[in-house]
Design an enzyme around this catalytic site. Structure first.
Site, PDB file in Angstrom:
ATOM      1  N   ILE A 134       0.839  -1.201   0.000  1.00  0.00           N
ATOM      2  CA  ILE A 134       0.000   0.000   0.000  1.00  0.00           C
ATOM      3  C   ILE A 134       0.872   1.249   0.000  1.00  0.00           C
ATOM      4  O   ILE A 134       0.614   2.215  -0.728  1.00  0.00           O
ATOM      5  CB  ILE A 134      -0.942  -0.006   1.236  1.00  0.00           C
ATOM      6  CG1 ILE A 134      -1.926  -1.190   1.158  1.00  0.00           C
ATOM      7  CG2 ILE A 134      -1.703   1.309   1.335  1.00  0.00           C
ATOM      8  CD1 ILE A 134      -2.765  -1.406   2.427  1.00  0.00           C
ATOM      9  N   SER A 186      -7.024  -0.277  10.640  1.00  0.00           N
ATOM     10  CA  SER A 186      -7.419  -1.441   9.837  1.00  0.00           C
ATOM     11  C   SER A 186      -8.863  -1.780  10.159  1.00  0.00           C
ATOM     12  O   SER A 186      -9.350  -1.493  11.265  1.00  0.00           O
ATOM     13  CB  SER A 186      -6.544  -2.646  10.199  1.00  0.00           C
ATOM     14  OG  SER A 186      -7.093  -3.824   9.642  1.00  0.00           O
ATOM     15  N   ASP A 226      13.943   2.326  10.646  1.00  0.00           N
ATOM     16  CA  ASP A 226      13.039   1.382  11.288  1.00  0.00           C
ATOM     17  C   ASP A 226      12.176   2.192  12.258  1.00  0.00           C
ATOM     18  O   ASP A 226      12.670   2.685  13.274  1.00  0.00           O
ATOM     19  CB  ASP A 226      13.873   0.333  12.041  1.00  0.00           C
ATOM     20  CG  ASP A 226      13.014  -0.673  12.787  1.00  0.00           C
ATOM     21  OD1 ASP A 226      11.802  -0.429  12.965  1.00  0.00           O
ATOM     22  OD2 ASP A 226      13.567  -1.706  13.213  1.00  0.00           O
ATOM     23  N   TYR A 238      -7.440 -15.761   8.172  1.00  0.00           N
ATOM     24  CA  TYR A 238      -8.685 -15.021   8.385  1.00  0.00           C
ATOM     25  C   TYR A 238      -9.906 -15.932   8.420  1.00  0.00           C
ATOM     26  O   TYR A 238     -10.988 -15.512   8.740  1.00  0.00           O
ATOM     27  CB  TYR A 238      -8.862 -13.936   7.311  1.00  0.00           C
ATOM     28  CG  TYR A 238      -8.149 -12.656   7.679  1.00  0.00           C
ATOM     29  CD1 TYR A 238      -8.784 -11.695   8.467  1.00  0.00           C
ATOM     30  CD2 TYR A 238      -6.855 -12.417   7.281  1.00  0.00           C
ATOM     31  CE1 TYR A 238      -8.133 -10.534   8.833  1.00  0.00           C
ATOM     32  CE2 TYR A 238      -6.189 -11.256   7.637  1.00  0.00           C
ATOM     33  CZ  TYR A 238      -6.839 -10.317   8.415  1.00  0.00           C
ATOM     34  OH  TYR A 238      -6.204  -9.171   8.788  1.00  0.00           O
ATOM     35  N   LYS A 280      -4.295  -1.797  16.108  1.00  0.00           N
ATOM     36  CA  LYS A 280      -4.934  -0.932  15.112  1.00  0.00           C
ATOM     37  C   LYS A 280      -6.064  -0.100  15.737  1.00  0.00           C
ATOM     38  O   LYS A 280      -6.353   1.006  15.293  1.00  0.00           O
ATOM     39  CB  LYS A 280      -5.447  -1.775  13.941  1.00  0.00           C
ATOM     40  CG  LYS A 280      -4.311  -2.386  13.111  1.00  0.00           C
ATOM     41  CD  LYS A 280      -3.413  -1.307  12.518  1.00  0.00           C
ATOM     42  CE  LYS A 280      -2.385  -1.835  11.560  1.00  0.00           C
ATOM     43  NZ  LYS A 280      -1.555  -0.787  10.947  1.00  0.00           N
ATOM     44  N   TYR A 315      -2.894  -7.744  16.886  1.00  0.00           N
ATOM     45  CA  TYR A 315      -2.974  -6.848  15.724  1.00  0.00           C
ATOM     46  C   TYR A 315      -4.207  -5.956  15.829  1.00  0.00           C
ATOM     47  O   TYR A 315      -4.117  -4.732  15.661  1.00  0.00           O
ATOM     48  CB  TYR A 315      -3.015  -7.670  14.437  1.00  0.00           C
ATOM     49  CG  TYR A 315      -3.047  -6.841  13.169  1.00  0.00           C
ATOM     50  CD1 TYR A 315      -1.878  -6.294  12.632  1.00  0.00           C
ATOM     51  CD2 TYR A 315      -4.246  -6.605  12.487  1.00  0.00           C
ATOM     52  CE1 TYR A 315      -1.905  -5.545  11.467  1.00  0.00           C
ATOM     53  CE2 TYR A 315      -4.280  -5.851  11.319  1.00  0.00           C
ATOM     54  CZ  TYR A 315      -3.114  -5.325  10.810  1.00  0.00           C
ATOM     55  OH  TYR A 315      -3.135  -4.580   9.650  1.00  0.00           O
TER      56      TYR A 315
HETATM   57  N1  LIG Z   1      -2.856  -5.518   3.260  1.00  0.00           N
HETATM   58  C1  LIG Z   1      -3.962  -5.490   4.006  1.00  0.00           C
HETATM   59  O1  LIG Z   1      -4.892  -6.311   3.802  1.00  0.00           O
HETATM   60  C2  LIG Z   1      -4.129  -4.439   5.098  1.00  0.00           C
HETATM   61  C3  LIG Z   1      -5.399  -4.281   5.681  1.00  0.00           C
HETATM   62  C4  LIG Z   1      -5.561  -3.341   6.685  1.00  0.00           C
HETATM   63  C5  LIG Z   1      -4.492  -2.562   7.098  1.00  0.00           C
HETATM   64  N2  LIG Z   1      -3.269  -2.742   6.526  1.00  0.00           N
HETATM   65  C6  LIG Z   1      -2.171  -1.899   6.999  1.00  0.00           C
HETATM   66  O2  LIG Z   1      -1.663  -1.151   5.915  1.00  0.00           O
HETATM   67  C7  LIG Z   1      -0.260  -0.923   6.097  1.00  0.00           C
HETATM   68  C8  LIG Z   1       0.516  -1.425   4.880  1.00  0.00           C
HETATM   69  O3  LIG Z   1       0.233  -2.807   4.724  1.00  0.00           O
HETATM   70  P1  LIG Z   1       0.769  -3.660   3.473  1.00  0.00           P
HETATM   71  O4  LIG Z   1      -0.225  -4.728   3.253  1.00  0.00           O
HETATM   72  O5  LIG Z   1       1.155  -2.758   2.358  1.00  0.00           O
HETATM   73  O6  LIG Z   1       2.071  -4.315   4.151  1.00  0.00           O
HETATM   74  P2  LIG Z   1       3.330  -5.036   3.465  1.00  0.00           P
HETATM   75  O7  LIG Z   1       2.988  -5.460   2.087  1.00  0.00           O
HETATM   76  O8  LIG Z   1       3.781  -6.059   4.448  1.00  0.00           O
HETATM   77  O9  LIG Z   1       4.417  -3.849   3.401  1.00  0.00           O
HETATM   78  C9  LIG Z   1       4.849  -3.304   4.637  1.00  0.00           C
HETATM   79  C10 LIG Z   1       5.719  -2.091   4.399  1.00  0.00           C
HETATM   80  O10 LIG Z   1       6.043  -1.553   5.683  1.00  0.00           O
HETATM   81  C11 LIG Z   1       7.450  -1.523   5.848  1.00  0.00           C
HETATM   82  N3  LIG Z   1       7.798  -1.752   7.235  1.00  0.00           N
HETATM   83  C12 LIG Z   1       7.454  -2.780   8.047  1.00  0.00           C
HETATM   84  N4  LIG Z   1       7.974  -2.602   9.263  1.00  0.00           N
HETATM   85  C13 LIG Z   1       8.665  -1.434   9.227  1.00  0.00           C
HETATM   86  C14 LIG Z   1       9.425  -0.712  10.167  1.00  0.00           C
HETATM   87  N5  LIG Z   1       9.616  -1.172  11.412  1.00  0.00           N
HETATM   88  N6  LIG Z   1       9.990   0.458   9.786  1.00  0.00           N
HETATM   89  C15 LIG Z   1       9.831   0.938   8.534  1.00  0.00           C
HETATM   90  N7  LIG Z   1       9.121   0.301   7.587  1.00  0.00           N
HETATM   91  C16 LIG Z   1       8.547  -0.878   7.942  1.00  0.00           C
HETATM   92  C17 LIG Z   1       8.002  -2.587   4.897  1.00  0.00           C
HETATM   93  O11 LIG Z   1       9.365  -2.263   4.598  1.00  0.00           O
HETATM   94  P3  LIG Z   1      10.413  -3.392   4.075  1.00  0.00           P
HETATM   95  O12 LIG Z   1       9.998  -3.687   2.663  1.00  0.00           O
HETATM   96  O13 LIG Z   1      11.740  -2.745   4.144  1.00  0.00           O
HETATM   97  O14 LIG Z   1      10.229  -4.576   4.985  1.00  0.00           O
HETATM   98  C18 LIG Z   1       7.028  -2.410   3.722  1.00  0.00           C
HETATM   99  O15 LIG Z   1       7.411  -1.314   2.920  1.00  0.00           O
HETATM  100  C19 LIG Z   1       0.107  -1.625   7.409  1.00  0.00           C
HETATM  101  O16 LIG Z   1       0.067  -0.695   8.469  1.00  0.00           O
HETATM  102  C20 LIG Z   1      -0.993  -2.663   7.567  1.00  0.00           C
HETATM  103  O17 LIG Z   1      -1.173  -3.043   8.919  1.00  0.00           O
HETATM  104  C21 LIG Z   1      -3.069  -3.655   5.530  1.00  0.00           C
END
Ligand SMILES: NC(=O)c1ccc[n+]([C@@H]2O[C@H](COP(=O)([O-])OP(=O)(O)OC[C@H]3O[C@@H](n4cnc5c(N)ncnc54)[C@H](OP(=O)(O)O)[C@@H]3O)[C@@H](O)[C@H]2O)c1
Length: 255
Positions: free
Chosen positions: A18, A141, A64, A199, A158, A154
């Site tokens: 995202i 979330s 980080d 899920y 959130k 989690y």
């Molecule tokens: N996907 C879903 O279904 C969903 C639904 C609801 C909410 N969300 C929320 O939306 C956000 C993005 O989710 P996503 O699905 O895009 O996740 P993702 O595909 O796992 O990507 C996570 C991103 O966050 C970075 N990251 C993780 N830990 C970090 C840290 N400690 N410091 C800096 N960067 C960090 C990762 O960097 P690296 O690449 O360097 O590891 C990556 O760029 C999250 O907050 C997640 O909880 C997601």
């Protein structure tokens, strides 16, 4: 006229998923974008290159966000590079599933350090530089509002985000800054790919996650990351000037 011309934005966790689409979209709207990542340096550079190829401006900065000093450093480096800060999108997050008896304090600390402390302290660092008209979006979330087996840590992390934006709104509102949260539903990213199977109800372990998702979502599909990014682009634009303290669900109509 692009909506974010002359603005500088930081997007945490924008090497993929995202966050990547948020960075791309803000850049398309004219913002200079800091692409933050934790470990995926090549992916972050790819995002920067894609933005540059489209005529935008971006730079990648490693930090980080679970480490308070690194968040501070991220913001300071961004301001040093572009001379100002107008927008923070706190997107970085991690997911966790575990039964009550399995959850350790280390699990608790790891999840809350990124999803709660990581978001609070990057906001604190950014708020020092934001002027009136500044915009902050944090990431909650749909999981904060629903019951899912083994998703306690989690979901709680959130839910804390929505409480933080509600309570930070008056403090930042005094300075003309808005703060909101986005609450995505299931979105097609690495995170969803890795965790979709959890899920499902434990008694339905053989059911395809997609079938379950269809039964739980009015639009009967996952979100694409671009759809979450579009809502965030609205929240950080002038169009959202009277919205603060809110959590915007972008969940395809959760059933
Ligand atoms: N996907 C879903 O279904 C969903 C639904 C609801 C909410 N969300 C929320 O939306 C956000 C993005 O989710 P996503 O699905 O895009 O996740 P993702 O595909 O796992 O990507 C996570 C991103 O966050 C970075 N990251 C993780 N830990 C970090 C840290 N400690 N410091 C800096 N960067 C960090 C990762 O960097 P690296 O690449 O360097 O590891 C990556 O760029 C999250 O907050 C997640 O909880 C997601």
């Amino acid at each position: 006229m692009k909506k974010l011309e002359k603005k500088v934005a930081i997007v945490t966790g924008s090497s993929r998923g995202i966050g990547k689409e948020i960075a791309m979209k803000l850049a398309q709207e004219g913002a200079k974008v800091v692409v933050n990542y934790r470990s995926s340096s090549e992916k972050a550079e790819e995002v920067v290159n894609q933005i540059m190829q489209q005529g935008g401006e971006a730079t990648a900065i490693q930090a980080d966000v679970s480490q308070v000093d690194q968040s501070k450093h991220l913001v300071e480096k961004a301001v040093e590079k572009y001379g100002q800060l107008d927008i923070l999108v706190s997107n970085a997050g991690i997911e966790y599933f575990g039964k009550l008896e399995e959850i350790t304090f280390q699990d608790f600390e790891r999840v809350f350090r990124v999803n709660v402390a990581g978001q609070l302290f990057v906001v604190q660092a950014a708020a020092r530089y934001l002027l009136s008209g500044g915009r902050i979006v944090m990431t909650s979330s749909v999981s904060a509002q629903i019951s899912v087996f083994y998703h306690t840590l989690y979901g709680a992390s959130k839910a804390a985000v929505s409480a933080m934006v509600r309570n930070l709104a008056p403090e930042l509102g005094e300075r003309g800054i808005t703060i909101n949260a986005i609450a995505p539903g299931g979105t097609a990213t690495d995170m969803a790919q890795e965790n979709a199977k959890y899920y499902t109800h434990p008694m339905l372990q053989n059911a395809a996650p997609e079938a379950l998702l269809k039964s739980k979502t009015s639009l009967q599909r996952l979100a694409q990351p671009e759809e979450i990014a579009a809502a965030i682009t609205f929240l950080v634009s002038e169009d959202a000037s009277y919205i603060t303290g809110s959590t915007l669900a972008v969940d395809g109509g959760r059933l």
